[in-house]
Design a protein around this motif. Structure first.
Motif, PDB file in Angstrom:
ATOM      1  N   GLY A 119     -22.630  11.198  -3.993  1.00  0.00           N
ATOM      2  CA  GLY A 119     -23.740  11.201  -3.048  1.00  0.00           C
ATOM      3  C   GLY A 119     -24.034   9.821  -2.496  1.00  0.00           C
ATOM      4  N   LEU A 120     -23.024   8.976  -2.425  1.00  0.00           N
ATOM      5  CA  LEU A 120     -23.184   7.599  -1.948  1.00  0.00           C
ATOM      6  C   LEU A 120     -22.095   7.277  -0.928  1.00  0.00           C
ATOM      7  N   ALA A 121     -22.278   6.181  -0.240  1.00  0.00           N
ATOM      8  CA  ALA A 121     -21.264   5.727   0.733  1.00  0.00           C
ATOM      9  C   ALA A 121     -20.413   4.647   0.098  1.00  0.00           C
ATOM     10  N   PHE A 122     -19.101   4.912   0.006  1.00  0.00           N
ATOM     11  CA  PHE A 122     -18.149   3.926  -0.499  1.00  0.00           C
ATOM     12  C   PHE A 122     -17.209   3.544   0.637  1.00  0.00           C
ATOM     13  N   THR A 123     -17.043   2.265   0.841  1.00  0.00           N
ATOM     14  CA  THR A 123     -16.192   1.802   1.949  1.00  0.00           C
ATOM     15  C   THR A 123     -15.216   0.734   1.439  1.00  0.00           C
ATOM     16  N   LEU A 124     -14.146   0.564   2.201  1.00  0.00           N
ATOM     17  CA  LEU A 124     -13.146  -0.470   1.910  1.00  0.00           C
ATOM     18  C   LEU A 124     -12.968  -1.306   3.163  1.00  0.00           C
ATOM     19  N   GLU A 125     -13.278  -2.580   3.071  1.00  0.00           N
ATOM     20  CA  GLU A 125     -13.110  -3.495   4.202  1.00  0.00           C
ATOM     21  C   GLU A 125     -11.831  -4.309   3.994  1.00  0.00           C
ATOM     22  N   ALA A 126     -11.002  -4.302   5.025  1.00  0.00           N
ATOM     23  CA  ALA A 126      -9.733  -5.049   4.957  1.00  0.00           C
ATOM     24  C   ALA A 126      -9.505  -5.727   6.296  1.00  0.00           C
ATOM     25  N   PRO A 127     -10.319  -6.729   6.638  1.00  0.00           N
ATOM     26  CA  PRO A 127     -10.203  -7.365   7.959  1.00  0.00           C
ATOM     27  C   PRO A 127      -8.946  -8.210   8.084  1.00  0.00           C
ATOM     28  N   GLY A 128      -8.248  -8.029   9.182  1.00  0.00           N
ATOM     29  CA  GLY A 128      -7.121  -8.901   9.507  1.00  0.00           C
ATOM     30  C   GLY A 128      -5.849  -8.682   8.716  1.00  0.00           C
ATOM     31  N   VAL A 129      -5.783  -7.609   7.914  1.00  0.00           N
ATOM     32  CA  VAL A 129      -4.552  -7.395   7.143  1.00  0.00           C
ATOM     33  C   VAL A 129      -3.466  -6.844   8.062  1.00  0.00           C
ATOM     34  N   ASP A 130      -2.236  -7.087   7.698  1.00  0.00           N
ATOM     35  CA  ASP A 130      -1.085  -6.619   8.466  1.00  0.00           C
ATOM     36  C   ASP A 130      -0.733  -5.202   8.015  1.00  0.00           C
ATOM     37  N   GLY A 131      -1.012  -4.217   8.867  1.00  0.00           N
ATOM     38  CA  GLY A 131      -0.756  -2.820   8.503  1.00  0.00           C
ATOM     39  C   GLY A 131       0.713  -2.494   8.368  1.00  0.00           C
ATOM     40  N   GLU A 132       1.591  -3.327   8.946  1.00  0.00           N
ATOM     41  CA  GLU A 132       3.031  -3.077   8.854  1.00  0.00           C
ATOM     42  C   GLU A 132       3.649  -3.657   7.577  1.00  0.00           C
ATOM     43  N   ALA A 133       2.889  -4.435   6.850  1.00  0.00           N
ATOM     44  CA  ALA A 133       3.428  -5.030   5.618  1.00  0.00           C
ATOM     45  C   ALA A 133       3.787  -3.937   4.619  1.00  0.00           C
ATOM     46  N   ILE A 134       4.843  -4.165   3.874  1.00  0.00           N
ATOM     47  CA  ILE A 134       5.349  -3.167   2.928  1.00  0.00           C
ATOM     48  C   ILE A 134       4.739  -3.406   1.543  1.00  0.00           C
ATOM     49  N   VAL A 135       4.232  -2.333   0.963  1.00  0.00           N
ATOM     50  CA  VAL A 135       3.662  -2.415  -0.385  1.00  0.00           C
ATOM     51  C   VAL A 135       4.125  -1.182  -1.164  1.00  0.00           C
ATOM     52  N   PRO A 136       4.127  -1.244  -2.480  1.00  0.00           N
ATOM     53  CA  PRO A 136       4.437  -0.046  -3.271  1.00  0.00           C
ATOM     54  C   PRO A 136       3.356   1.010  -3.052  1.00  0.00           C
ATOM     55  N   PRO A 137       3.686   2.287  -3.115  1.00  0.00           N
ATOM     56  CA  PRO A 137       2.690   3.335  -2.856  1.00  0.00           C
ATOM     57  C   PRO A 137       1.638   3.409  -3.952  1.00  0.00           C
ATOM     58  N   ALA A 138       0.418   3.676  -3.540  1.00  0.00           N
ATOM     59  CA  ALA A 138      -0.720   3.960  -4.434  1.00  0.00           C
ATOM     60  C   ALA A 138      -1.148   2.763  -5.268  1.00  0.00           C
ATOM     61  N   VAL A 139      -0.813   1.527  -4.870  1.00  0.00           N
ATOM     62  CA  VAL A 139      -1.261   0.380  -5.660  1.00  0.00           C
ATOM     63  C   VAL A 139      -2.762   0.141  -5.478  1.00  0.00           C
ATOM     64  N   ARG A 167     -20.000   2.824 -13.171  1.00  0.00           N
ATOM     65  CA  ARG A 167     -20.802   3.952 -12.670  1.00  0.00           C
ATOM     66  C   ARG A 167     -21.667   3.410 -11.543  1.00  0.00           C
ATOM     67  N   TYR A 168     -21.270   3.786 -10.317  1.00  0.00           N
ATOM     68  CA  TYR A 168     -21.954   3.249  -9.149  1.00  0.00           C
ATOM     69  C   TYR A 168     -23.143   4.130  -8.805  1.00  0.00           C
ATOM     70  N   THR A 169     -24.282   3.495  -8.645  1.00  0.00           N
ATOM     71  CA  THR A 169     -25.514   4.233  -8.300  1.00  0.00           C
ATOM     72  C   THR A 169     -26.049   3.810  -6.946  1.00  0.00           C
ATOM     73  N   THR A 170     -25.414   2.872  -6.312  1.00  0.00           N
ATOM     74  CA  THR A 170     -25.806   2.432  -4.961  1.00  0.00           C
ATOM     75  C   THR A 170     -24.536   2.343  -4.111  1.00  0.00           C
ATOM     76  N   PRO A 171     -24.698   2.347  -2.782  1.00  0.00           N
ATOM     77  CA  PRO A 171     -23.511   2.206  -1.919  1.00  0.00           C
ATOM     78  C   PRO A 171     -22.724   0.942  -2.265  1.00  0.00           C
ATOM     79  N   VAL A 172     -21.409   1.070  -2.221  1.00  0.00           N
ATOM     80  CA  VAL A 172     -20.529  -0.013  -2.649  1.00  0.00           C
ATOM     81  C   VAL A 172     -19.464  -0.259  -1.577  1.00  0.00           C
ATOM     82  N   THR A 173     -19.166  -1.529  -1.364  1.00  0.00           N
ATOM     83  CA  THR A 173     -18.082  -1.905  -0.434  1.00  0.00           C
ATOM     84  C   THR A 173     -17.014  -2.687  -1.203  1.00  0.00           C
ATOM     85  N   PHE A 174     -15.793  -2.200  -1.150  1.00  0.00           N
ATOM     86  CA  PHE A 174     -14.653  -2.902  -1.750  1.00  0.00           C
ATOM     87  C   PHE A 174     -14.012  -3.779  -0.667  1.00  0.00           C
ATOM     88  N   HIS A 175     -13.408  -4.862  -1.097  1.00  0.00           N
ATOM     89  CA  HIS A 175     -12.844  -5.828  -0.133  1.00  0.00           C
ATOM     90  C   HIS A 175     -11.367  -6.083  -0.452  1.00  0.00           C
TER      91      HIS A 175
END
Length: 558
Positions: free
Chosen positions: A451-471, A484-492
């Motif tokens: 029941g909360l807002a969780f977001t992931l901010e990734a400014p300026g990353v290269d979307g074409e860069a290759i990474v292993p899946p699901a890291v 245990r998150y009880t307030t909105p959280v932003t991952f960076h």
């Protein structure tokens, strides 16, 4: 090793067997004016200066050379000796006052001169081939030389024609034998690189073999095909280019093979060395200095690899030690005589090192793949475990009765997560943009559940860069497992570059009931297995708590 020693002996024998220049004083007299033939053939006179044979460089205008040549005694019935003369120019020669022969046509202007060949064999007149000193006088011009050499007189020998030919053949055979081996080795490594599309060291080793074979071919070309002297500068430029390529590729190959961590100092030293070569006079001098610097830099890289206990460092040191020993015995002659022995042995050593490293990489890859598959199954099982399904179905039942629209959005988000997981489950590496889509779909599902807002901010990353899946997905799962998150959280997620590598910093805020500890669980082992599967031995992963949560730093090749 015995084979290379034998080849080395063959390389040393020719100069020992072939008669050397037989001038009595080992010097020649040079006159810069275009004298009359009678005046030039008369011993003595003014305007003559004495110089070593290797320092004859009088410019294009017709000039005169004269010297006493010692004809060695020969057995009764032995063939009449011949004169082997290599002079960068057109010339005509007199032997004991009689005209011996011409090579091209000597001229006072470029239009008047007809270029001669570089190497010429002239039979001596039987009546003037007796043992003892004989006067050789040469009139030469070099209007088509195209450069200012240190010396234009390269060879002055007298001996039996068969002996001179055998000496040249003995010099060419080991070079040509090694040439074929180098071409095959280079073709093999290049084919392997383009088929597997991995291993920069494989590509560099293939290019090094082909560059060394080009240098050998150009060194031997003068003995294979005699050519007019104006083409000598073309051969010298090609030879210098191939030598410089070999000199650059050798330390570069070792740098890539041993994954030398410090890059900037090496590239800086390489750039300074290349600029410094322009101050070295003469093609031979530049080639010798370039190969010496290359061997020295390669030795330092191998020593650093040995100190890091890199596999194969001892073998590389052995090959470089052999090459350096041959180089130090005669630096100026090394590109012509010691090169094919030194680089033949050295490339065999490097080939053995490369094969050993490829075997270790293959073993690590197979081990990482097995671990990755096993851990992937464990993660998927965790996503569909009864506890997760019971909570999900309970929430869906409640929303279907009270908020049907939200139930539909939740089902769509949950379906998106599994679609992404299925699409990447069989891949070894994916673009970062797909990984971010999976993470945001997962955060949407978790947002519905909490029941909360969780977001992931990734400014300026290269979307074409290759990474292993699901890291990143695994890092998010770990964050929700230990918080245990009880307030909105932003991952960076931040991306940086350093030393030819990508550096990702993932920050997860701390929640209620956080249990920060260095992870050695399934998630961390999955990350390490995936990274080693995709970037064998070329990654790093550091996880540590911070004042505000948890940070994961991951470095991979750019």
């Amino acid at each position: 090793m015995r084979c290379w020693l034998l080849i080395g002996c063959l390389g040393v024998l020719p100069p020992a067997q072939a008669p050397l220049a037989q001038s009595v004083e080992r010097t020649v007299e040079v006159h810069a004016e275009d004298l009359s033939v009678e005046r030039a053939l008369t011993p003595g006179g003014e305007g003559w200066r004495t110089v070593p044979p290797s320092r004859v460089a009088e410019g294009p205008a017709p000039f005169w050379i004269r010297t006493w040549v010692q004809v060695p005694p020969r057995a009764p019935g032995a063939p009449t000796p011949v004169l082997a003369l290599s002079l960068l120019g057109s010339w005509e020669a007199w032997w004991d006052g009689a005209l011996l022969g011409r090579n091209g046509h000597v001229g006072r202007t470029p239009e008047e001169e007809l270029p001669g060949h570089v190497d010429v064999l002239l039979p001596l007149p039987p009546e003037h081939a007796t043992a003892g000193p004989h006067l050789l006088v040469i009139r030469a011009s070099a209007h088509h030389l195209g450069f200012e050499p240190v010396g234009t007189l390269h060879r002055l020998q007298v001996g039996a024609a068969s002996q001179l030919a055998r000496a040249r053949l003995l010099w060419l055979v080991p070079s040509l034998a090694l040439l074929g081996a180098l071409v095959l080795m280079g073709s093999h490594y290049l084919a392997r690189y383009f088929m597997e599309r991995r291993g920069r060291a494989t590509l560099l080793l293939g290019l090094l073999c082909l560059a060394a074979s080009a240098q050998l071919l150009l060194e031997a070309w003068r003995g294979l095909a005699n050519y007019p002297y104006p083409l000598h500068i073309v051969r010298l430029w090609l030879l210098s280019a191939s030598t410089l390529t070999v000199a650059v590729l050798l330390p570069t190959t070792l740098h890539a093979a041993f994954r030398e961590p410090r890059r900037a100092p090496w590239w800086g030293a390489l750039a300074v060395s290349l600029m410094g070569l322009s101050a070295v006079p003469g093609f031979d001098g530049r080639n010798a200095v370039a190969l010496g610097l290359s061997l020295g830099a390669s030795l330092l890289i191998a020593l650093r690899a040995r100190r890091r206990r890199e596999p194969g460092a001892w073998a590389a040191l052995g090959g470089l030690g052999l090459a350096l020993a041959l180089y130090l015995t005669g630096p100026l002659d090394f590109p012509e005589r010691g090169f094919f022995i030194a680089f033949g042995g050295l490339l065999l050593y490097l080939g053995a090192v490369h094969a050993h490293q490829l075997r270790r990489q293959q073993q690590r890859l197979e081990s990482a793949t097995r671990a990755s598959e096993r851990l992937q199954l464990e993660l998927l099982k965790r996503s569909i475990q009864p506890h997760f399904l019971m909570n999900t179905l309970g929430a869906m039942s409640e929303w279907v009765e009270t908020e049907p629209a939200q139930a539909v959005r939740f089902i769509e988000s949950l379906g998106a997560v599994y679609r992404h997981l299925l699409s990447i489950s069989g891949e070894r590496a994916i673009p970062l943009a797909r990984e971010l889509e999976l993470c945001r779909a997962y955060l949407e599902v978790m947002g519905f559940r909490h029941g909360l807002a969780f977001t992931l901010e990734a400014p300026g990353v290269d979307g074409e860069a290759i990474v292993p899946p699901a890291v990143l997905h695994t890092l998010l799962e770990n964050a929700f497992s230990h918080n245990r998150y009880t307030t909105p959280v932003t991952f960076h997620l931040q991306e940086g570059h350093a030393g030819g590598r990508r550096r990702y910093v993932f920050s997860a805020p701390a929640g209620t009931g956080a249990t920060p500890r260095v992870g050695e669980g399934t998630g961390t082992r999955y990350l390490e297995a995936r990274l080693d599967e995709t970037f064998p031995g070329a990654w790093s992963l550091v996880q540590e708590p911070t004042e505000t949560g948890w940070t994961t730093v991951m470095e991979i090749p750019a």
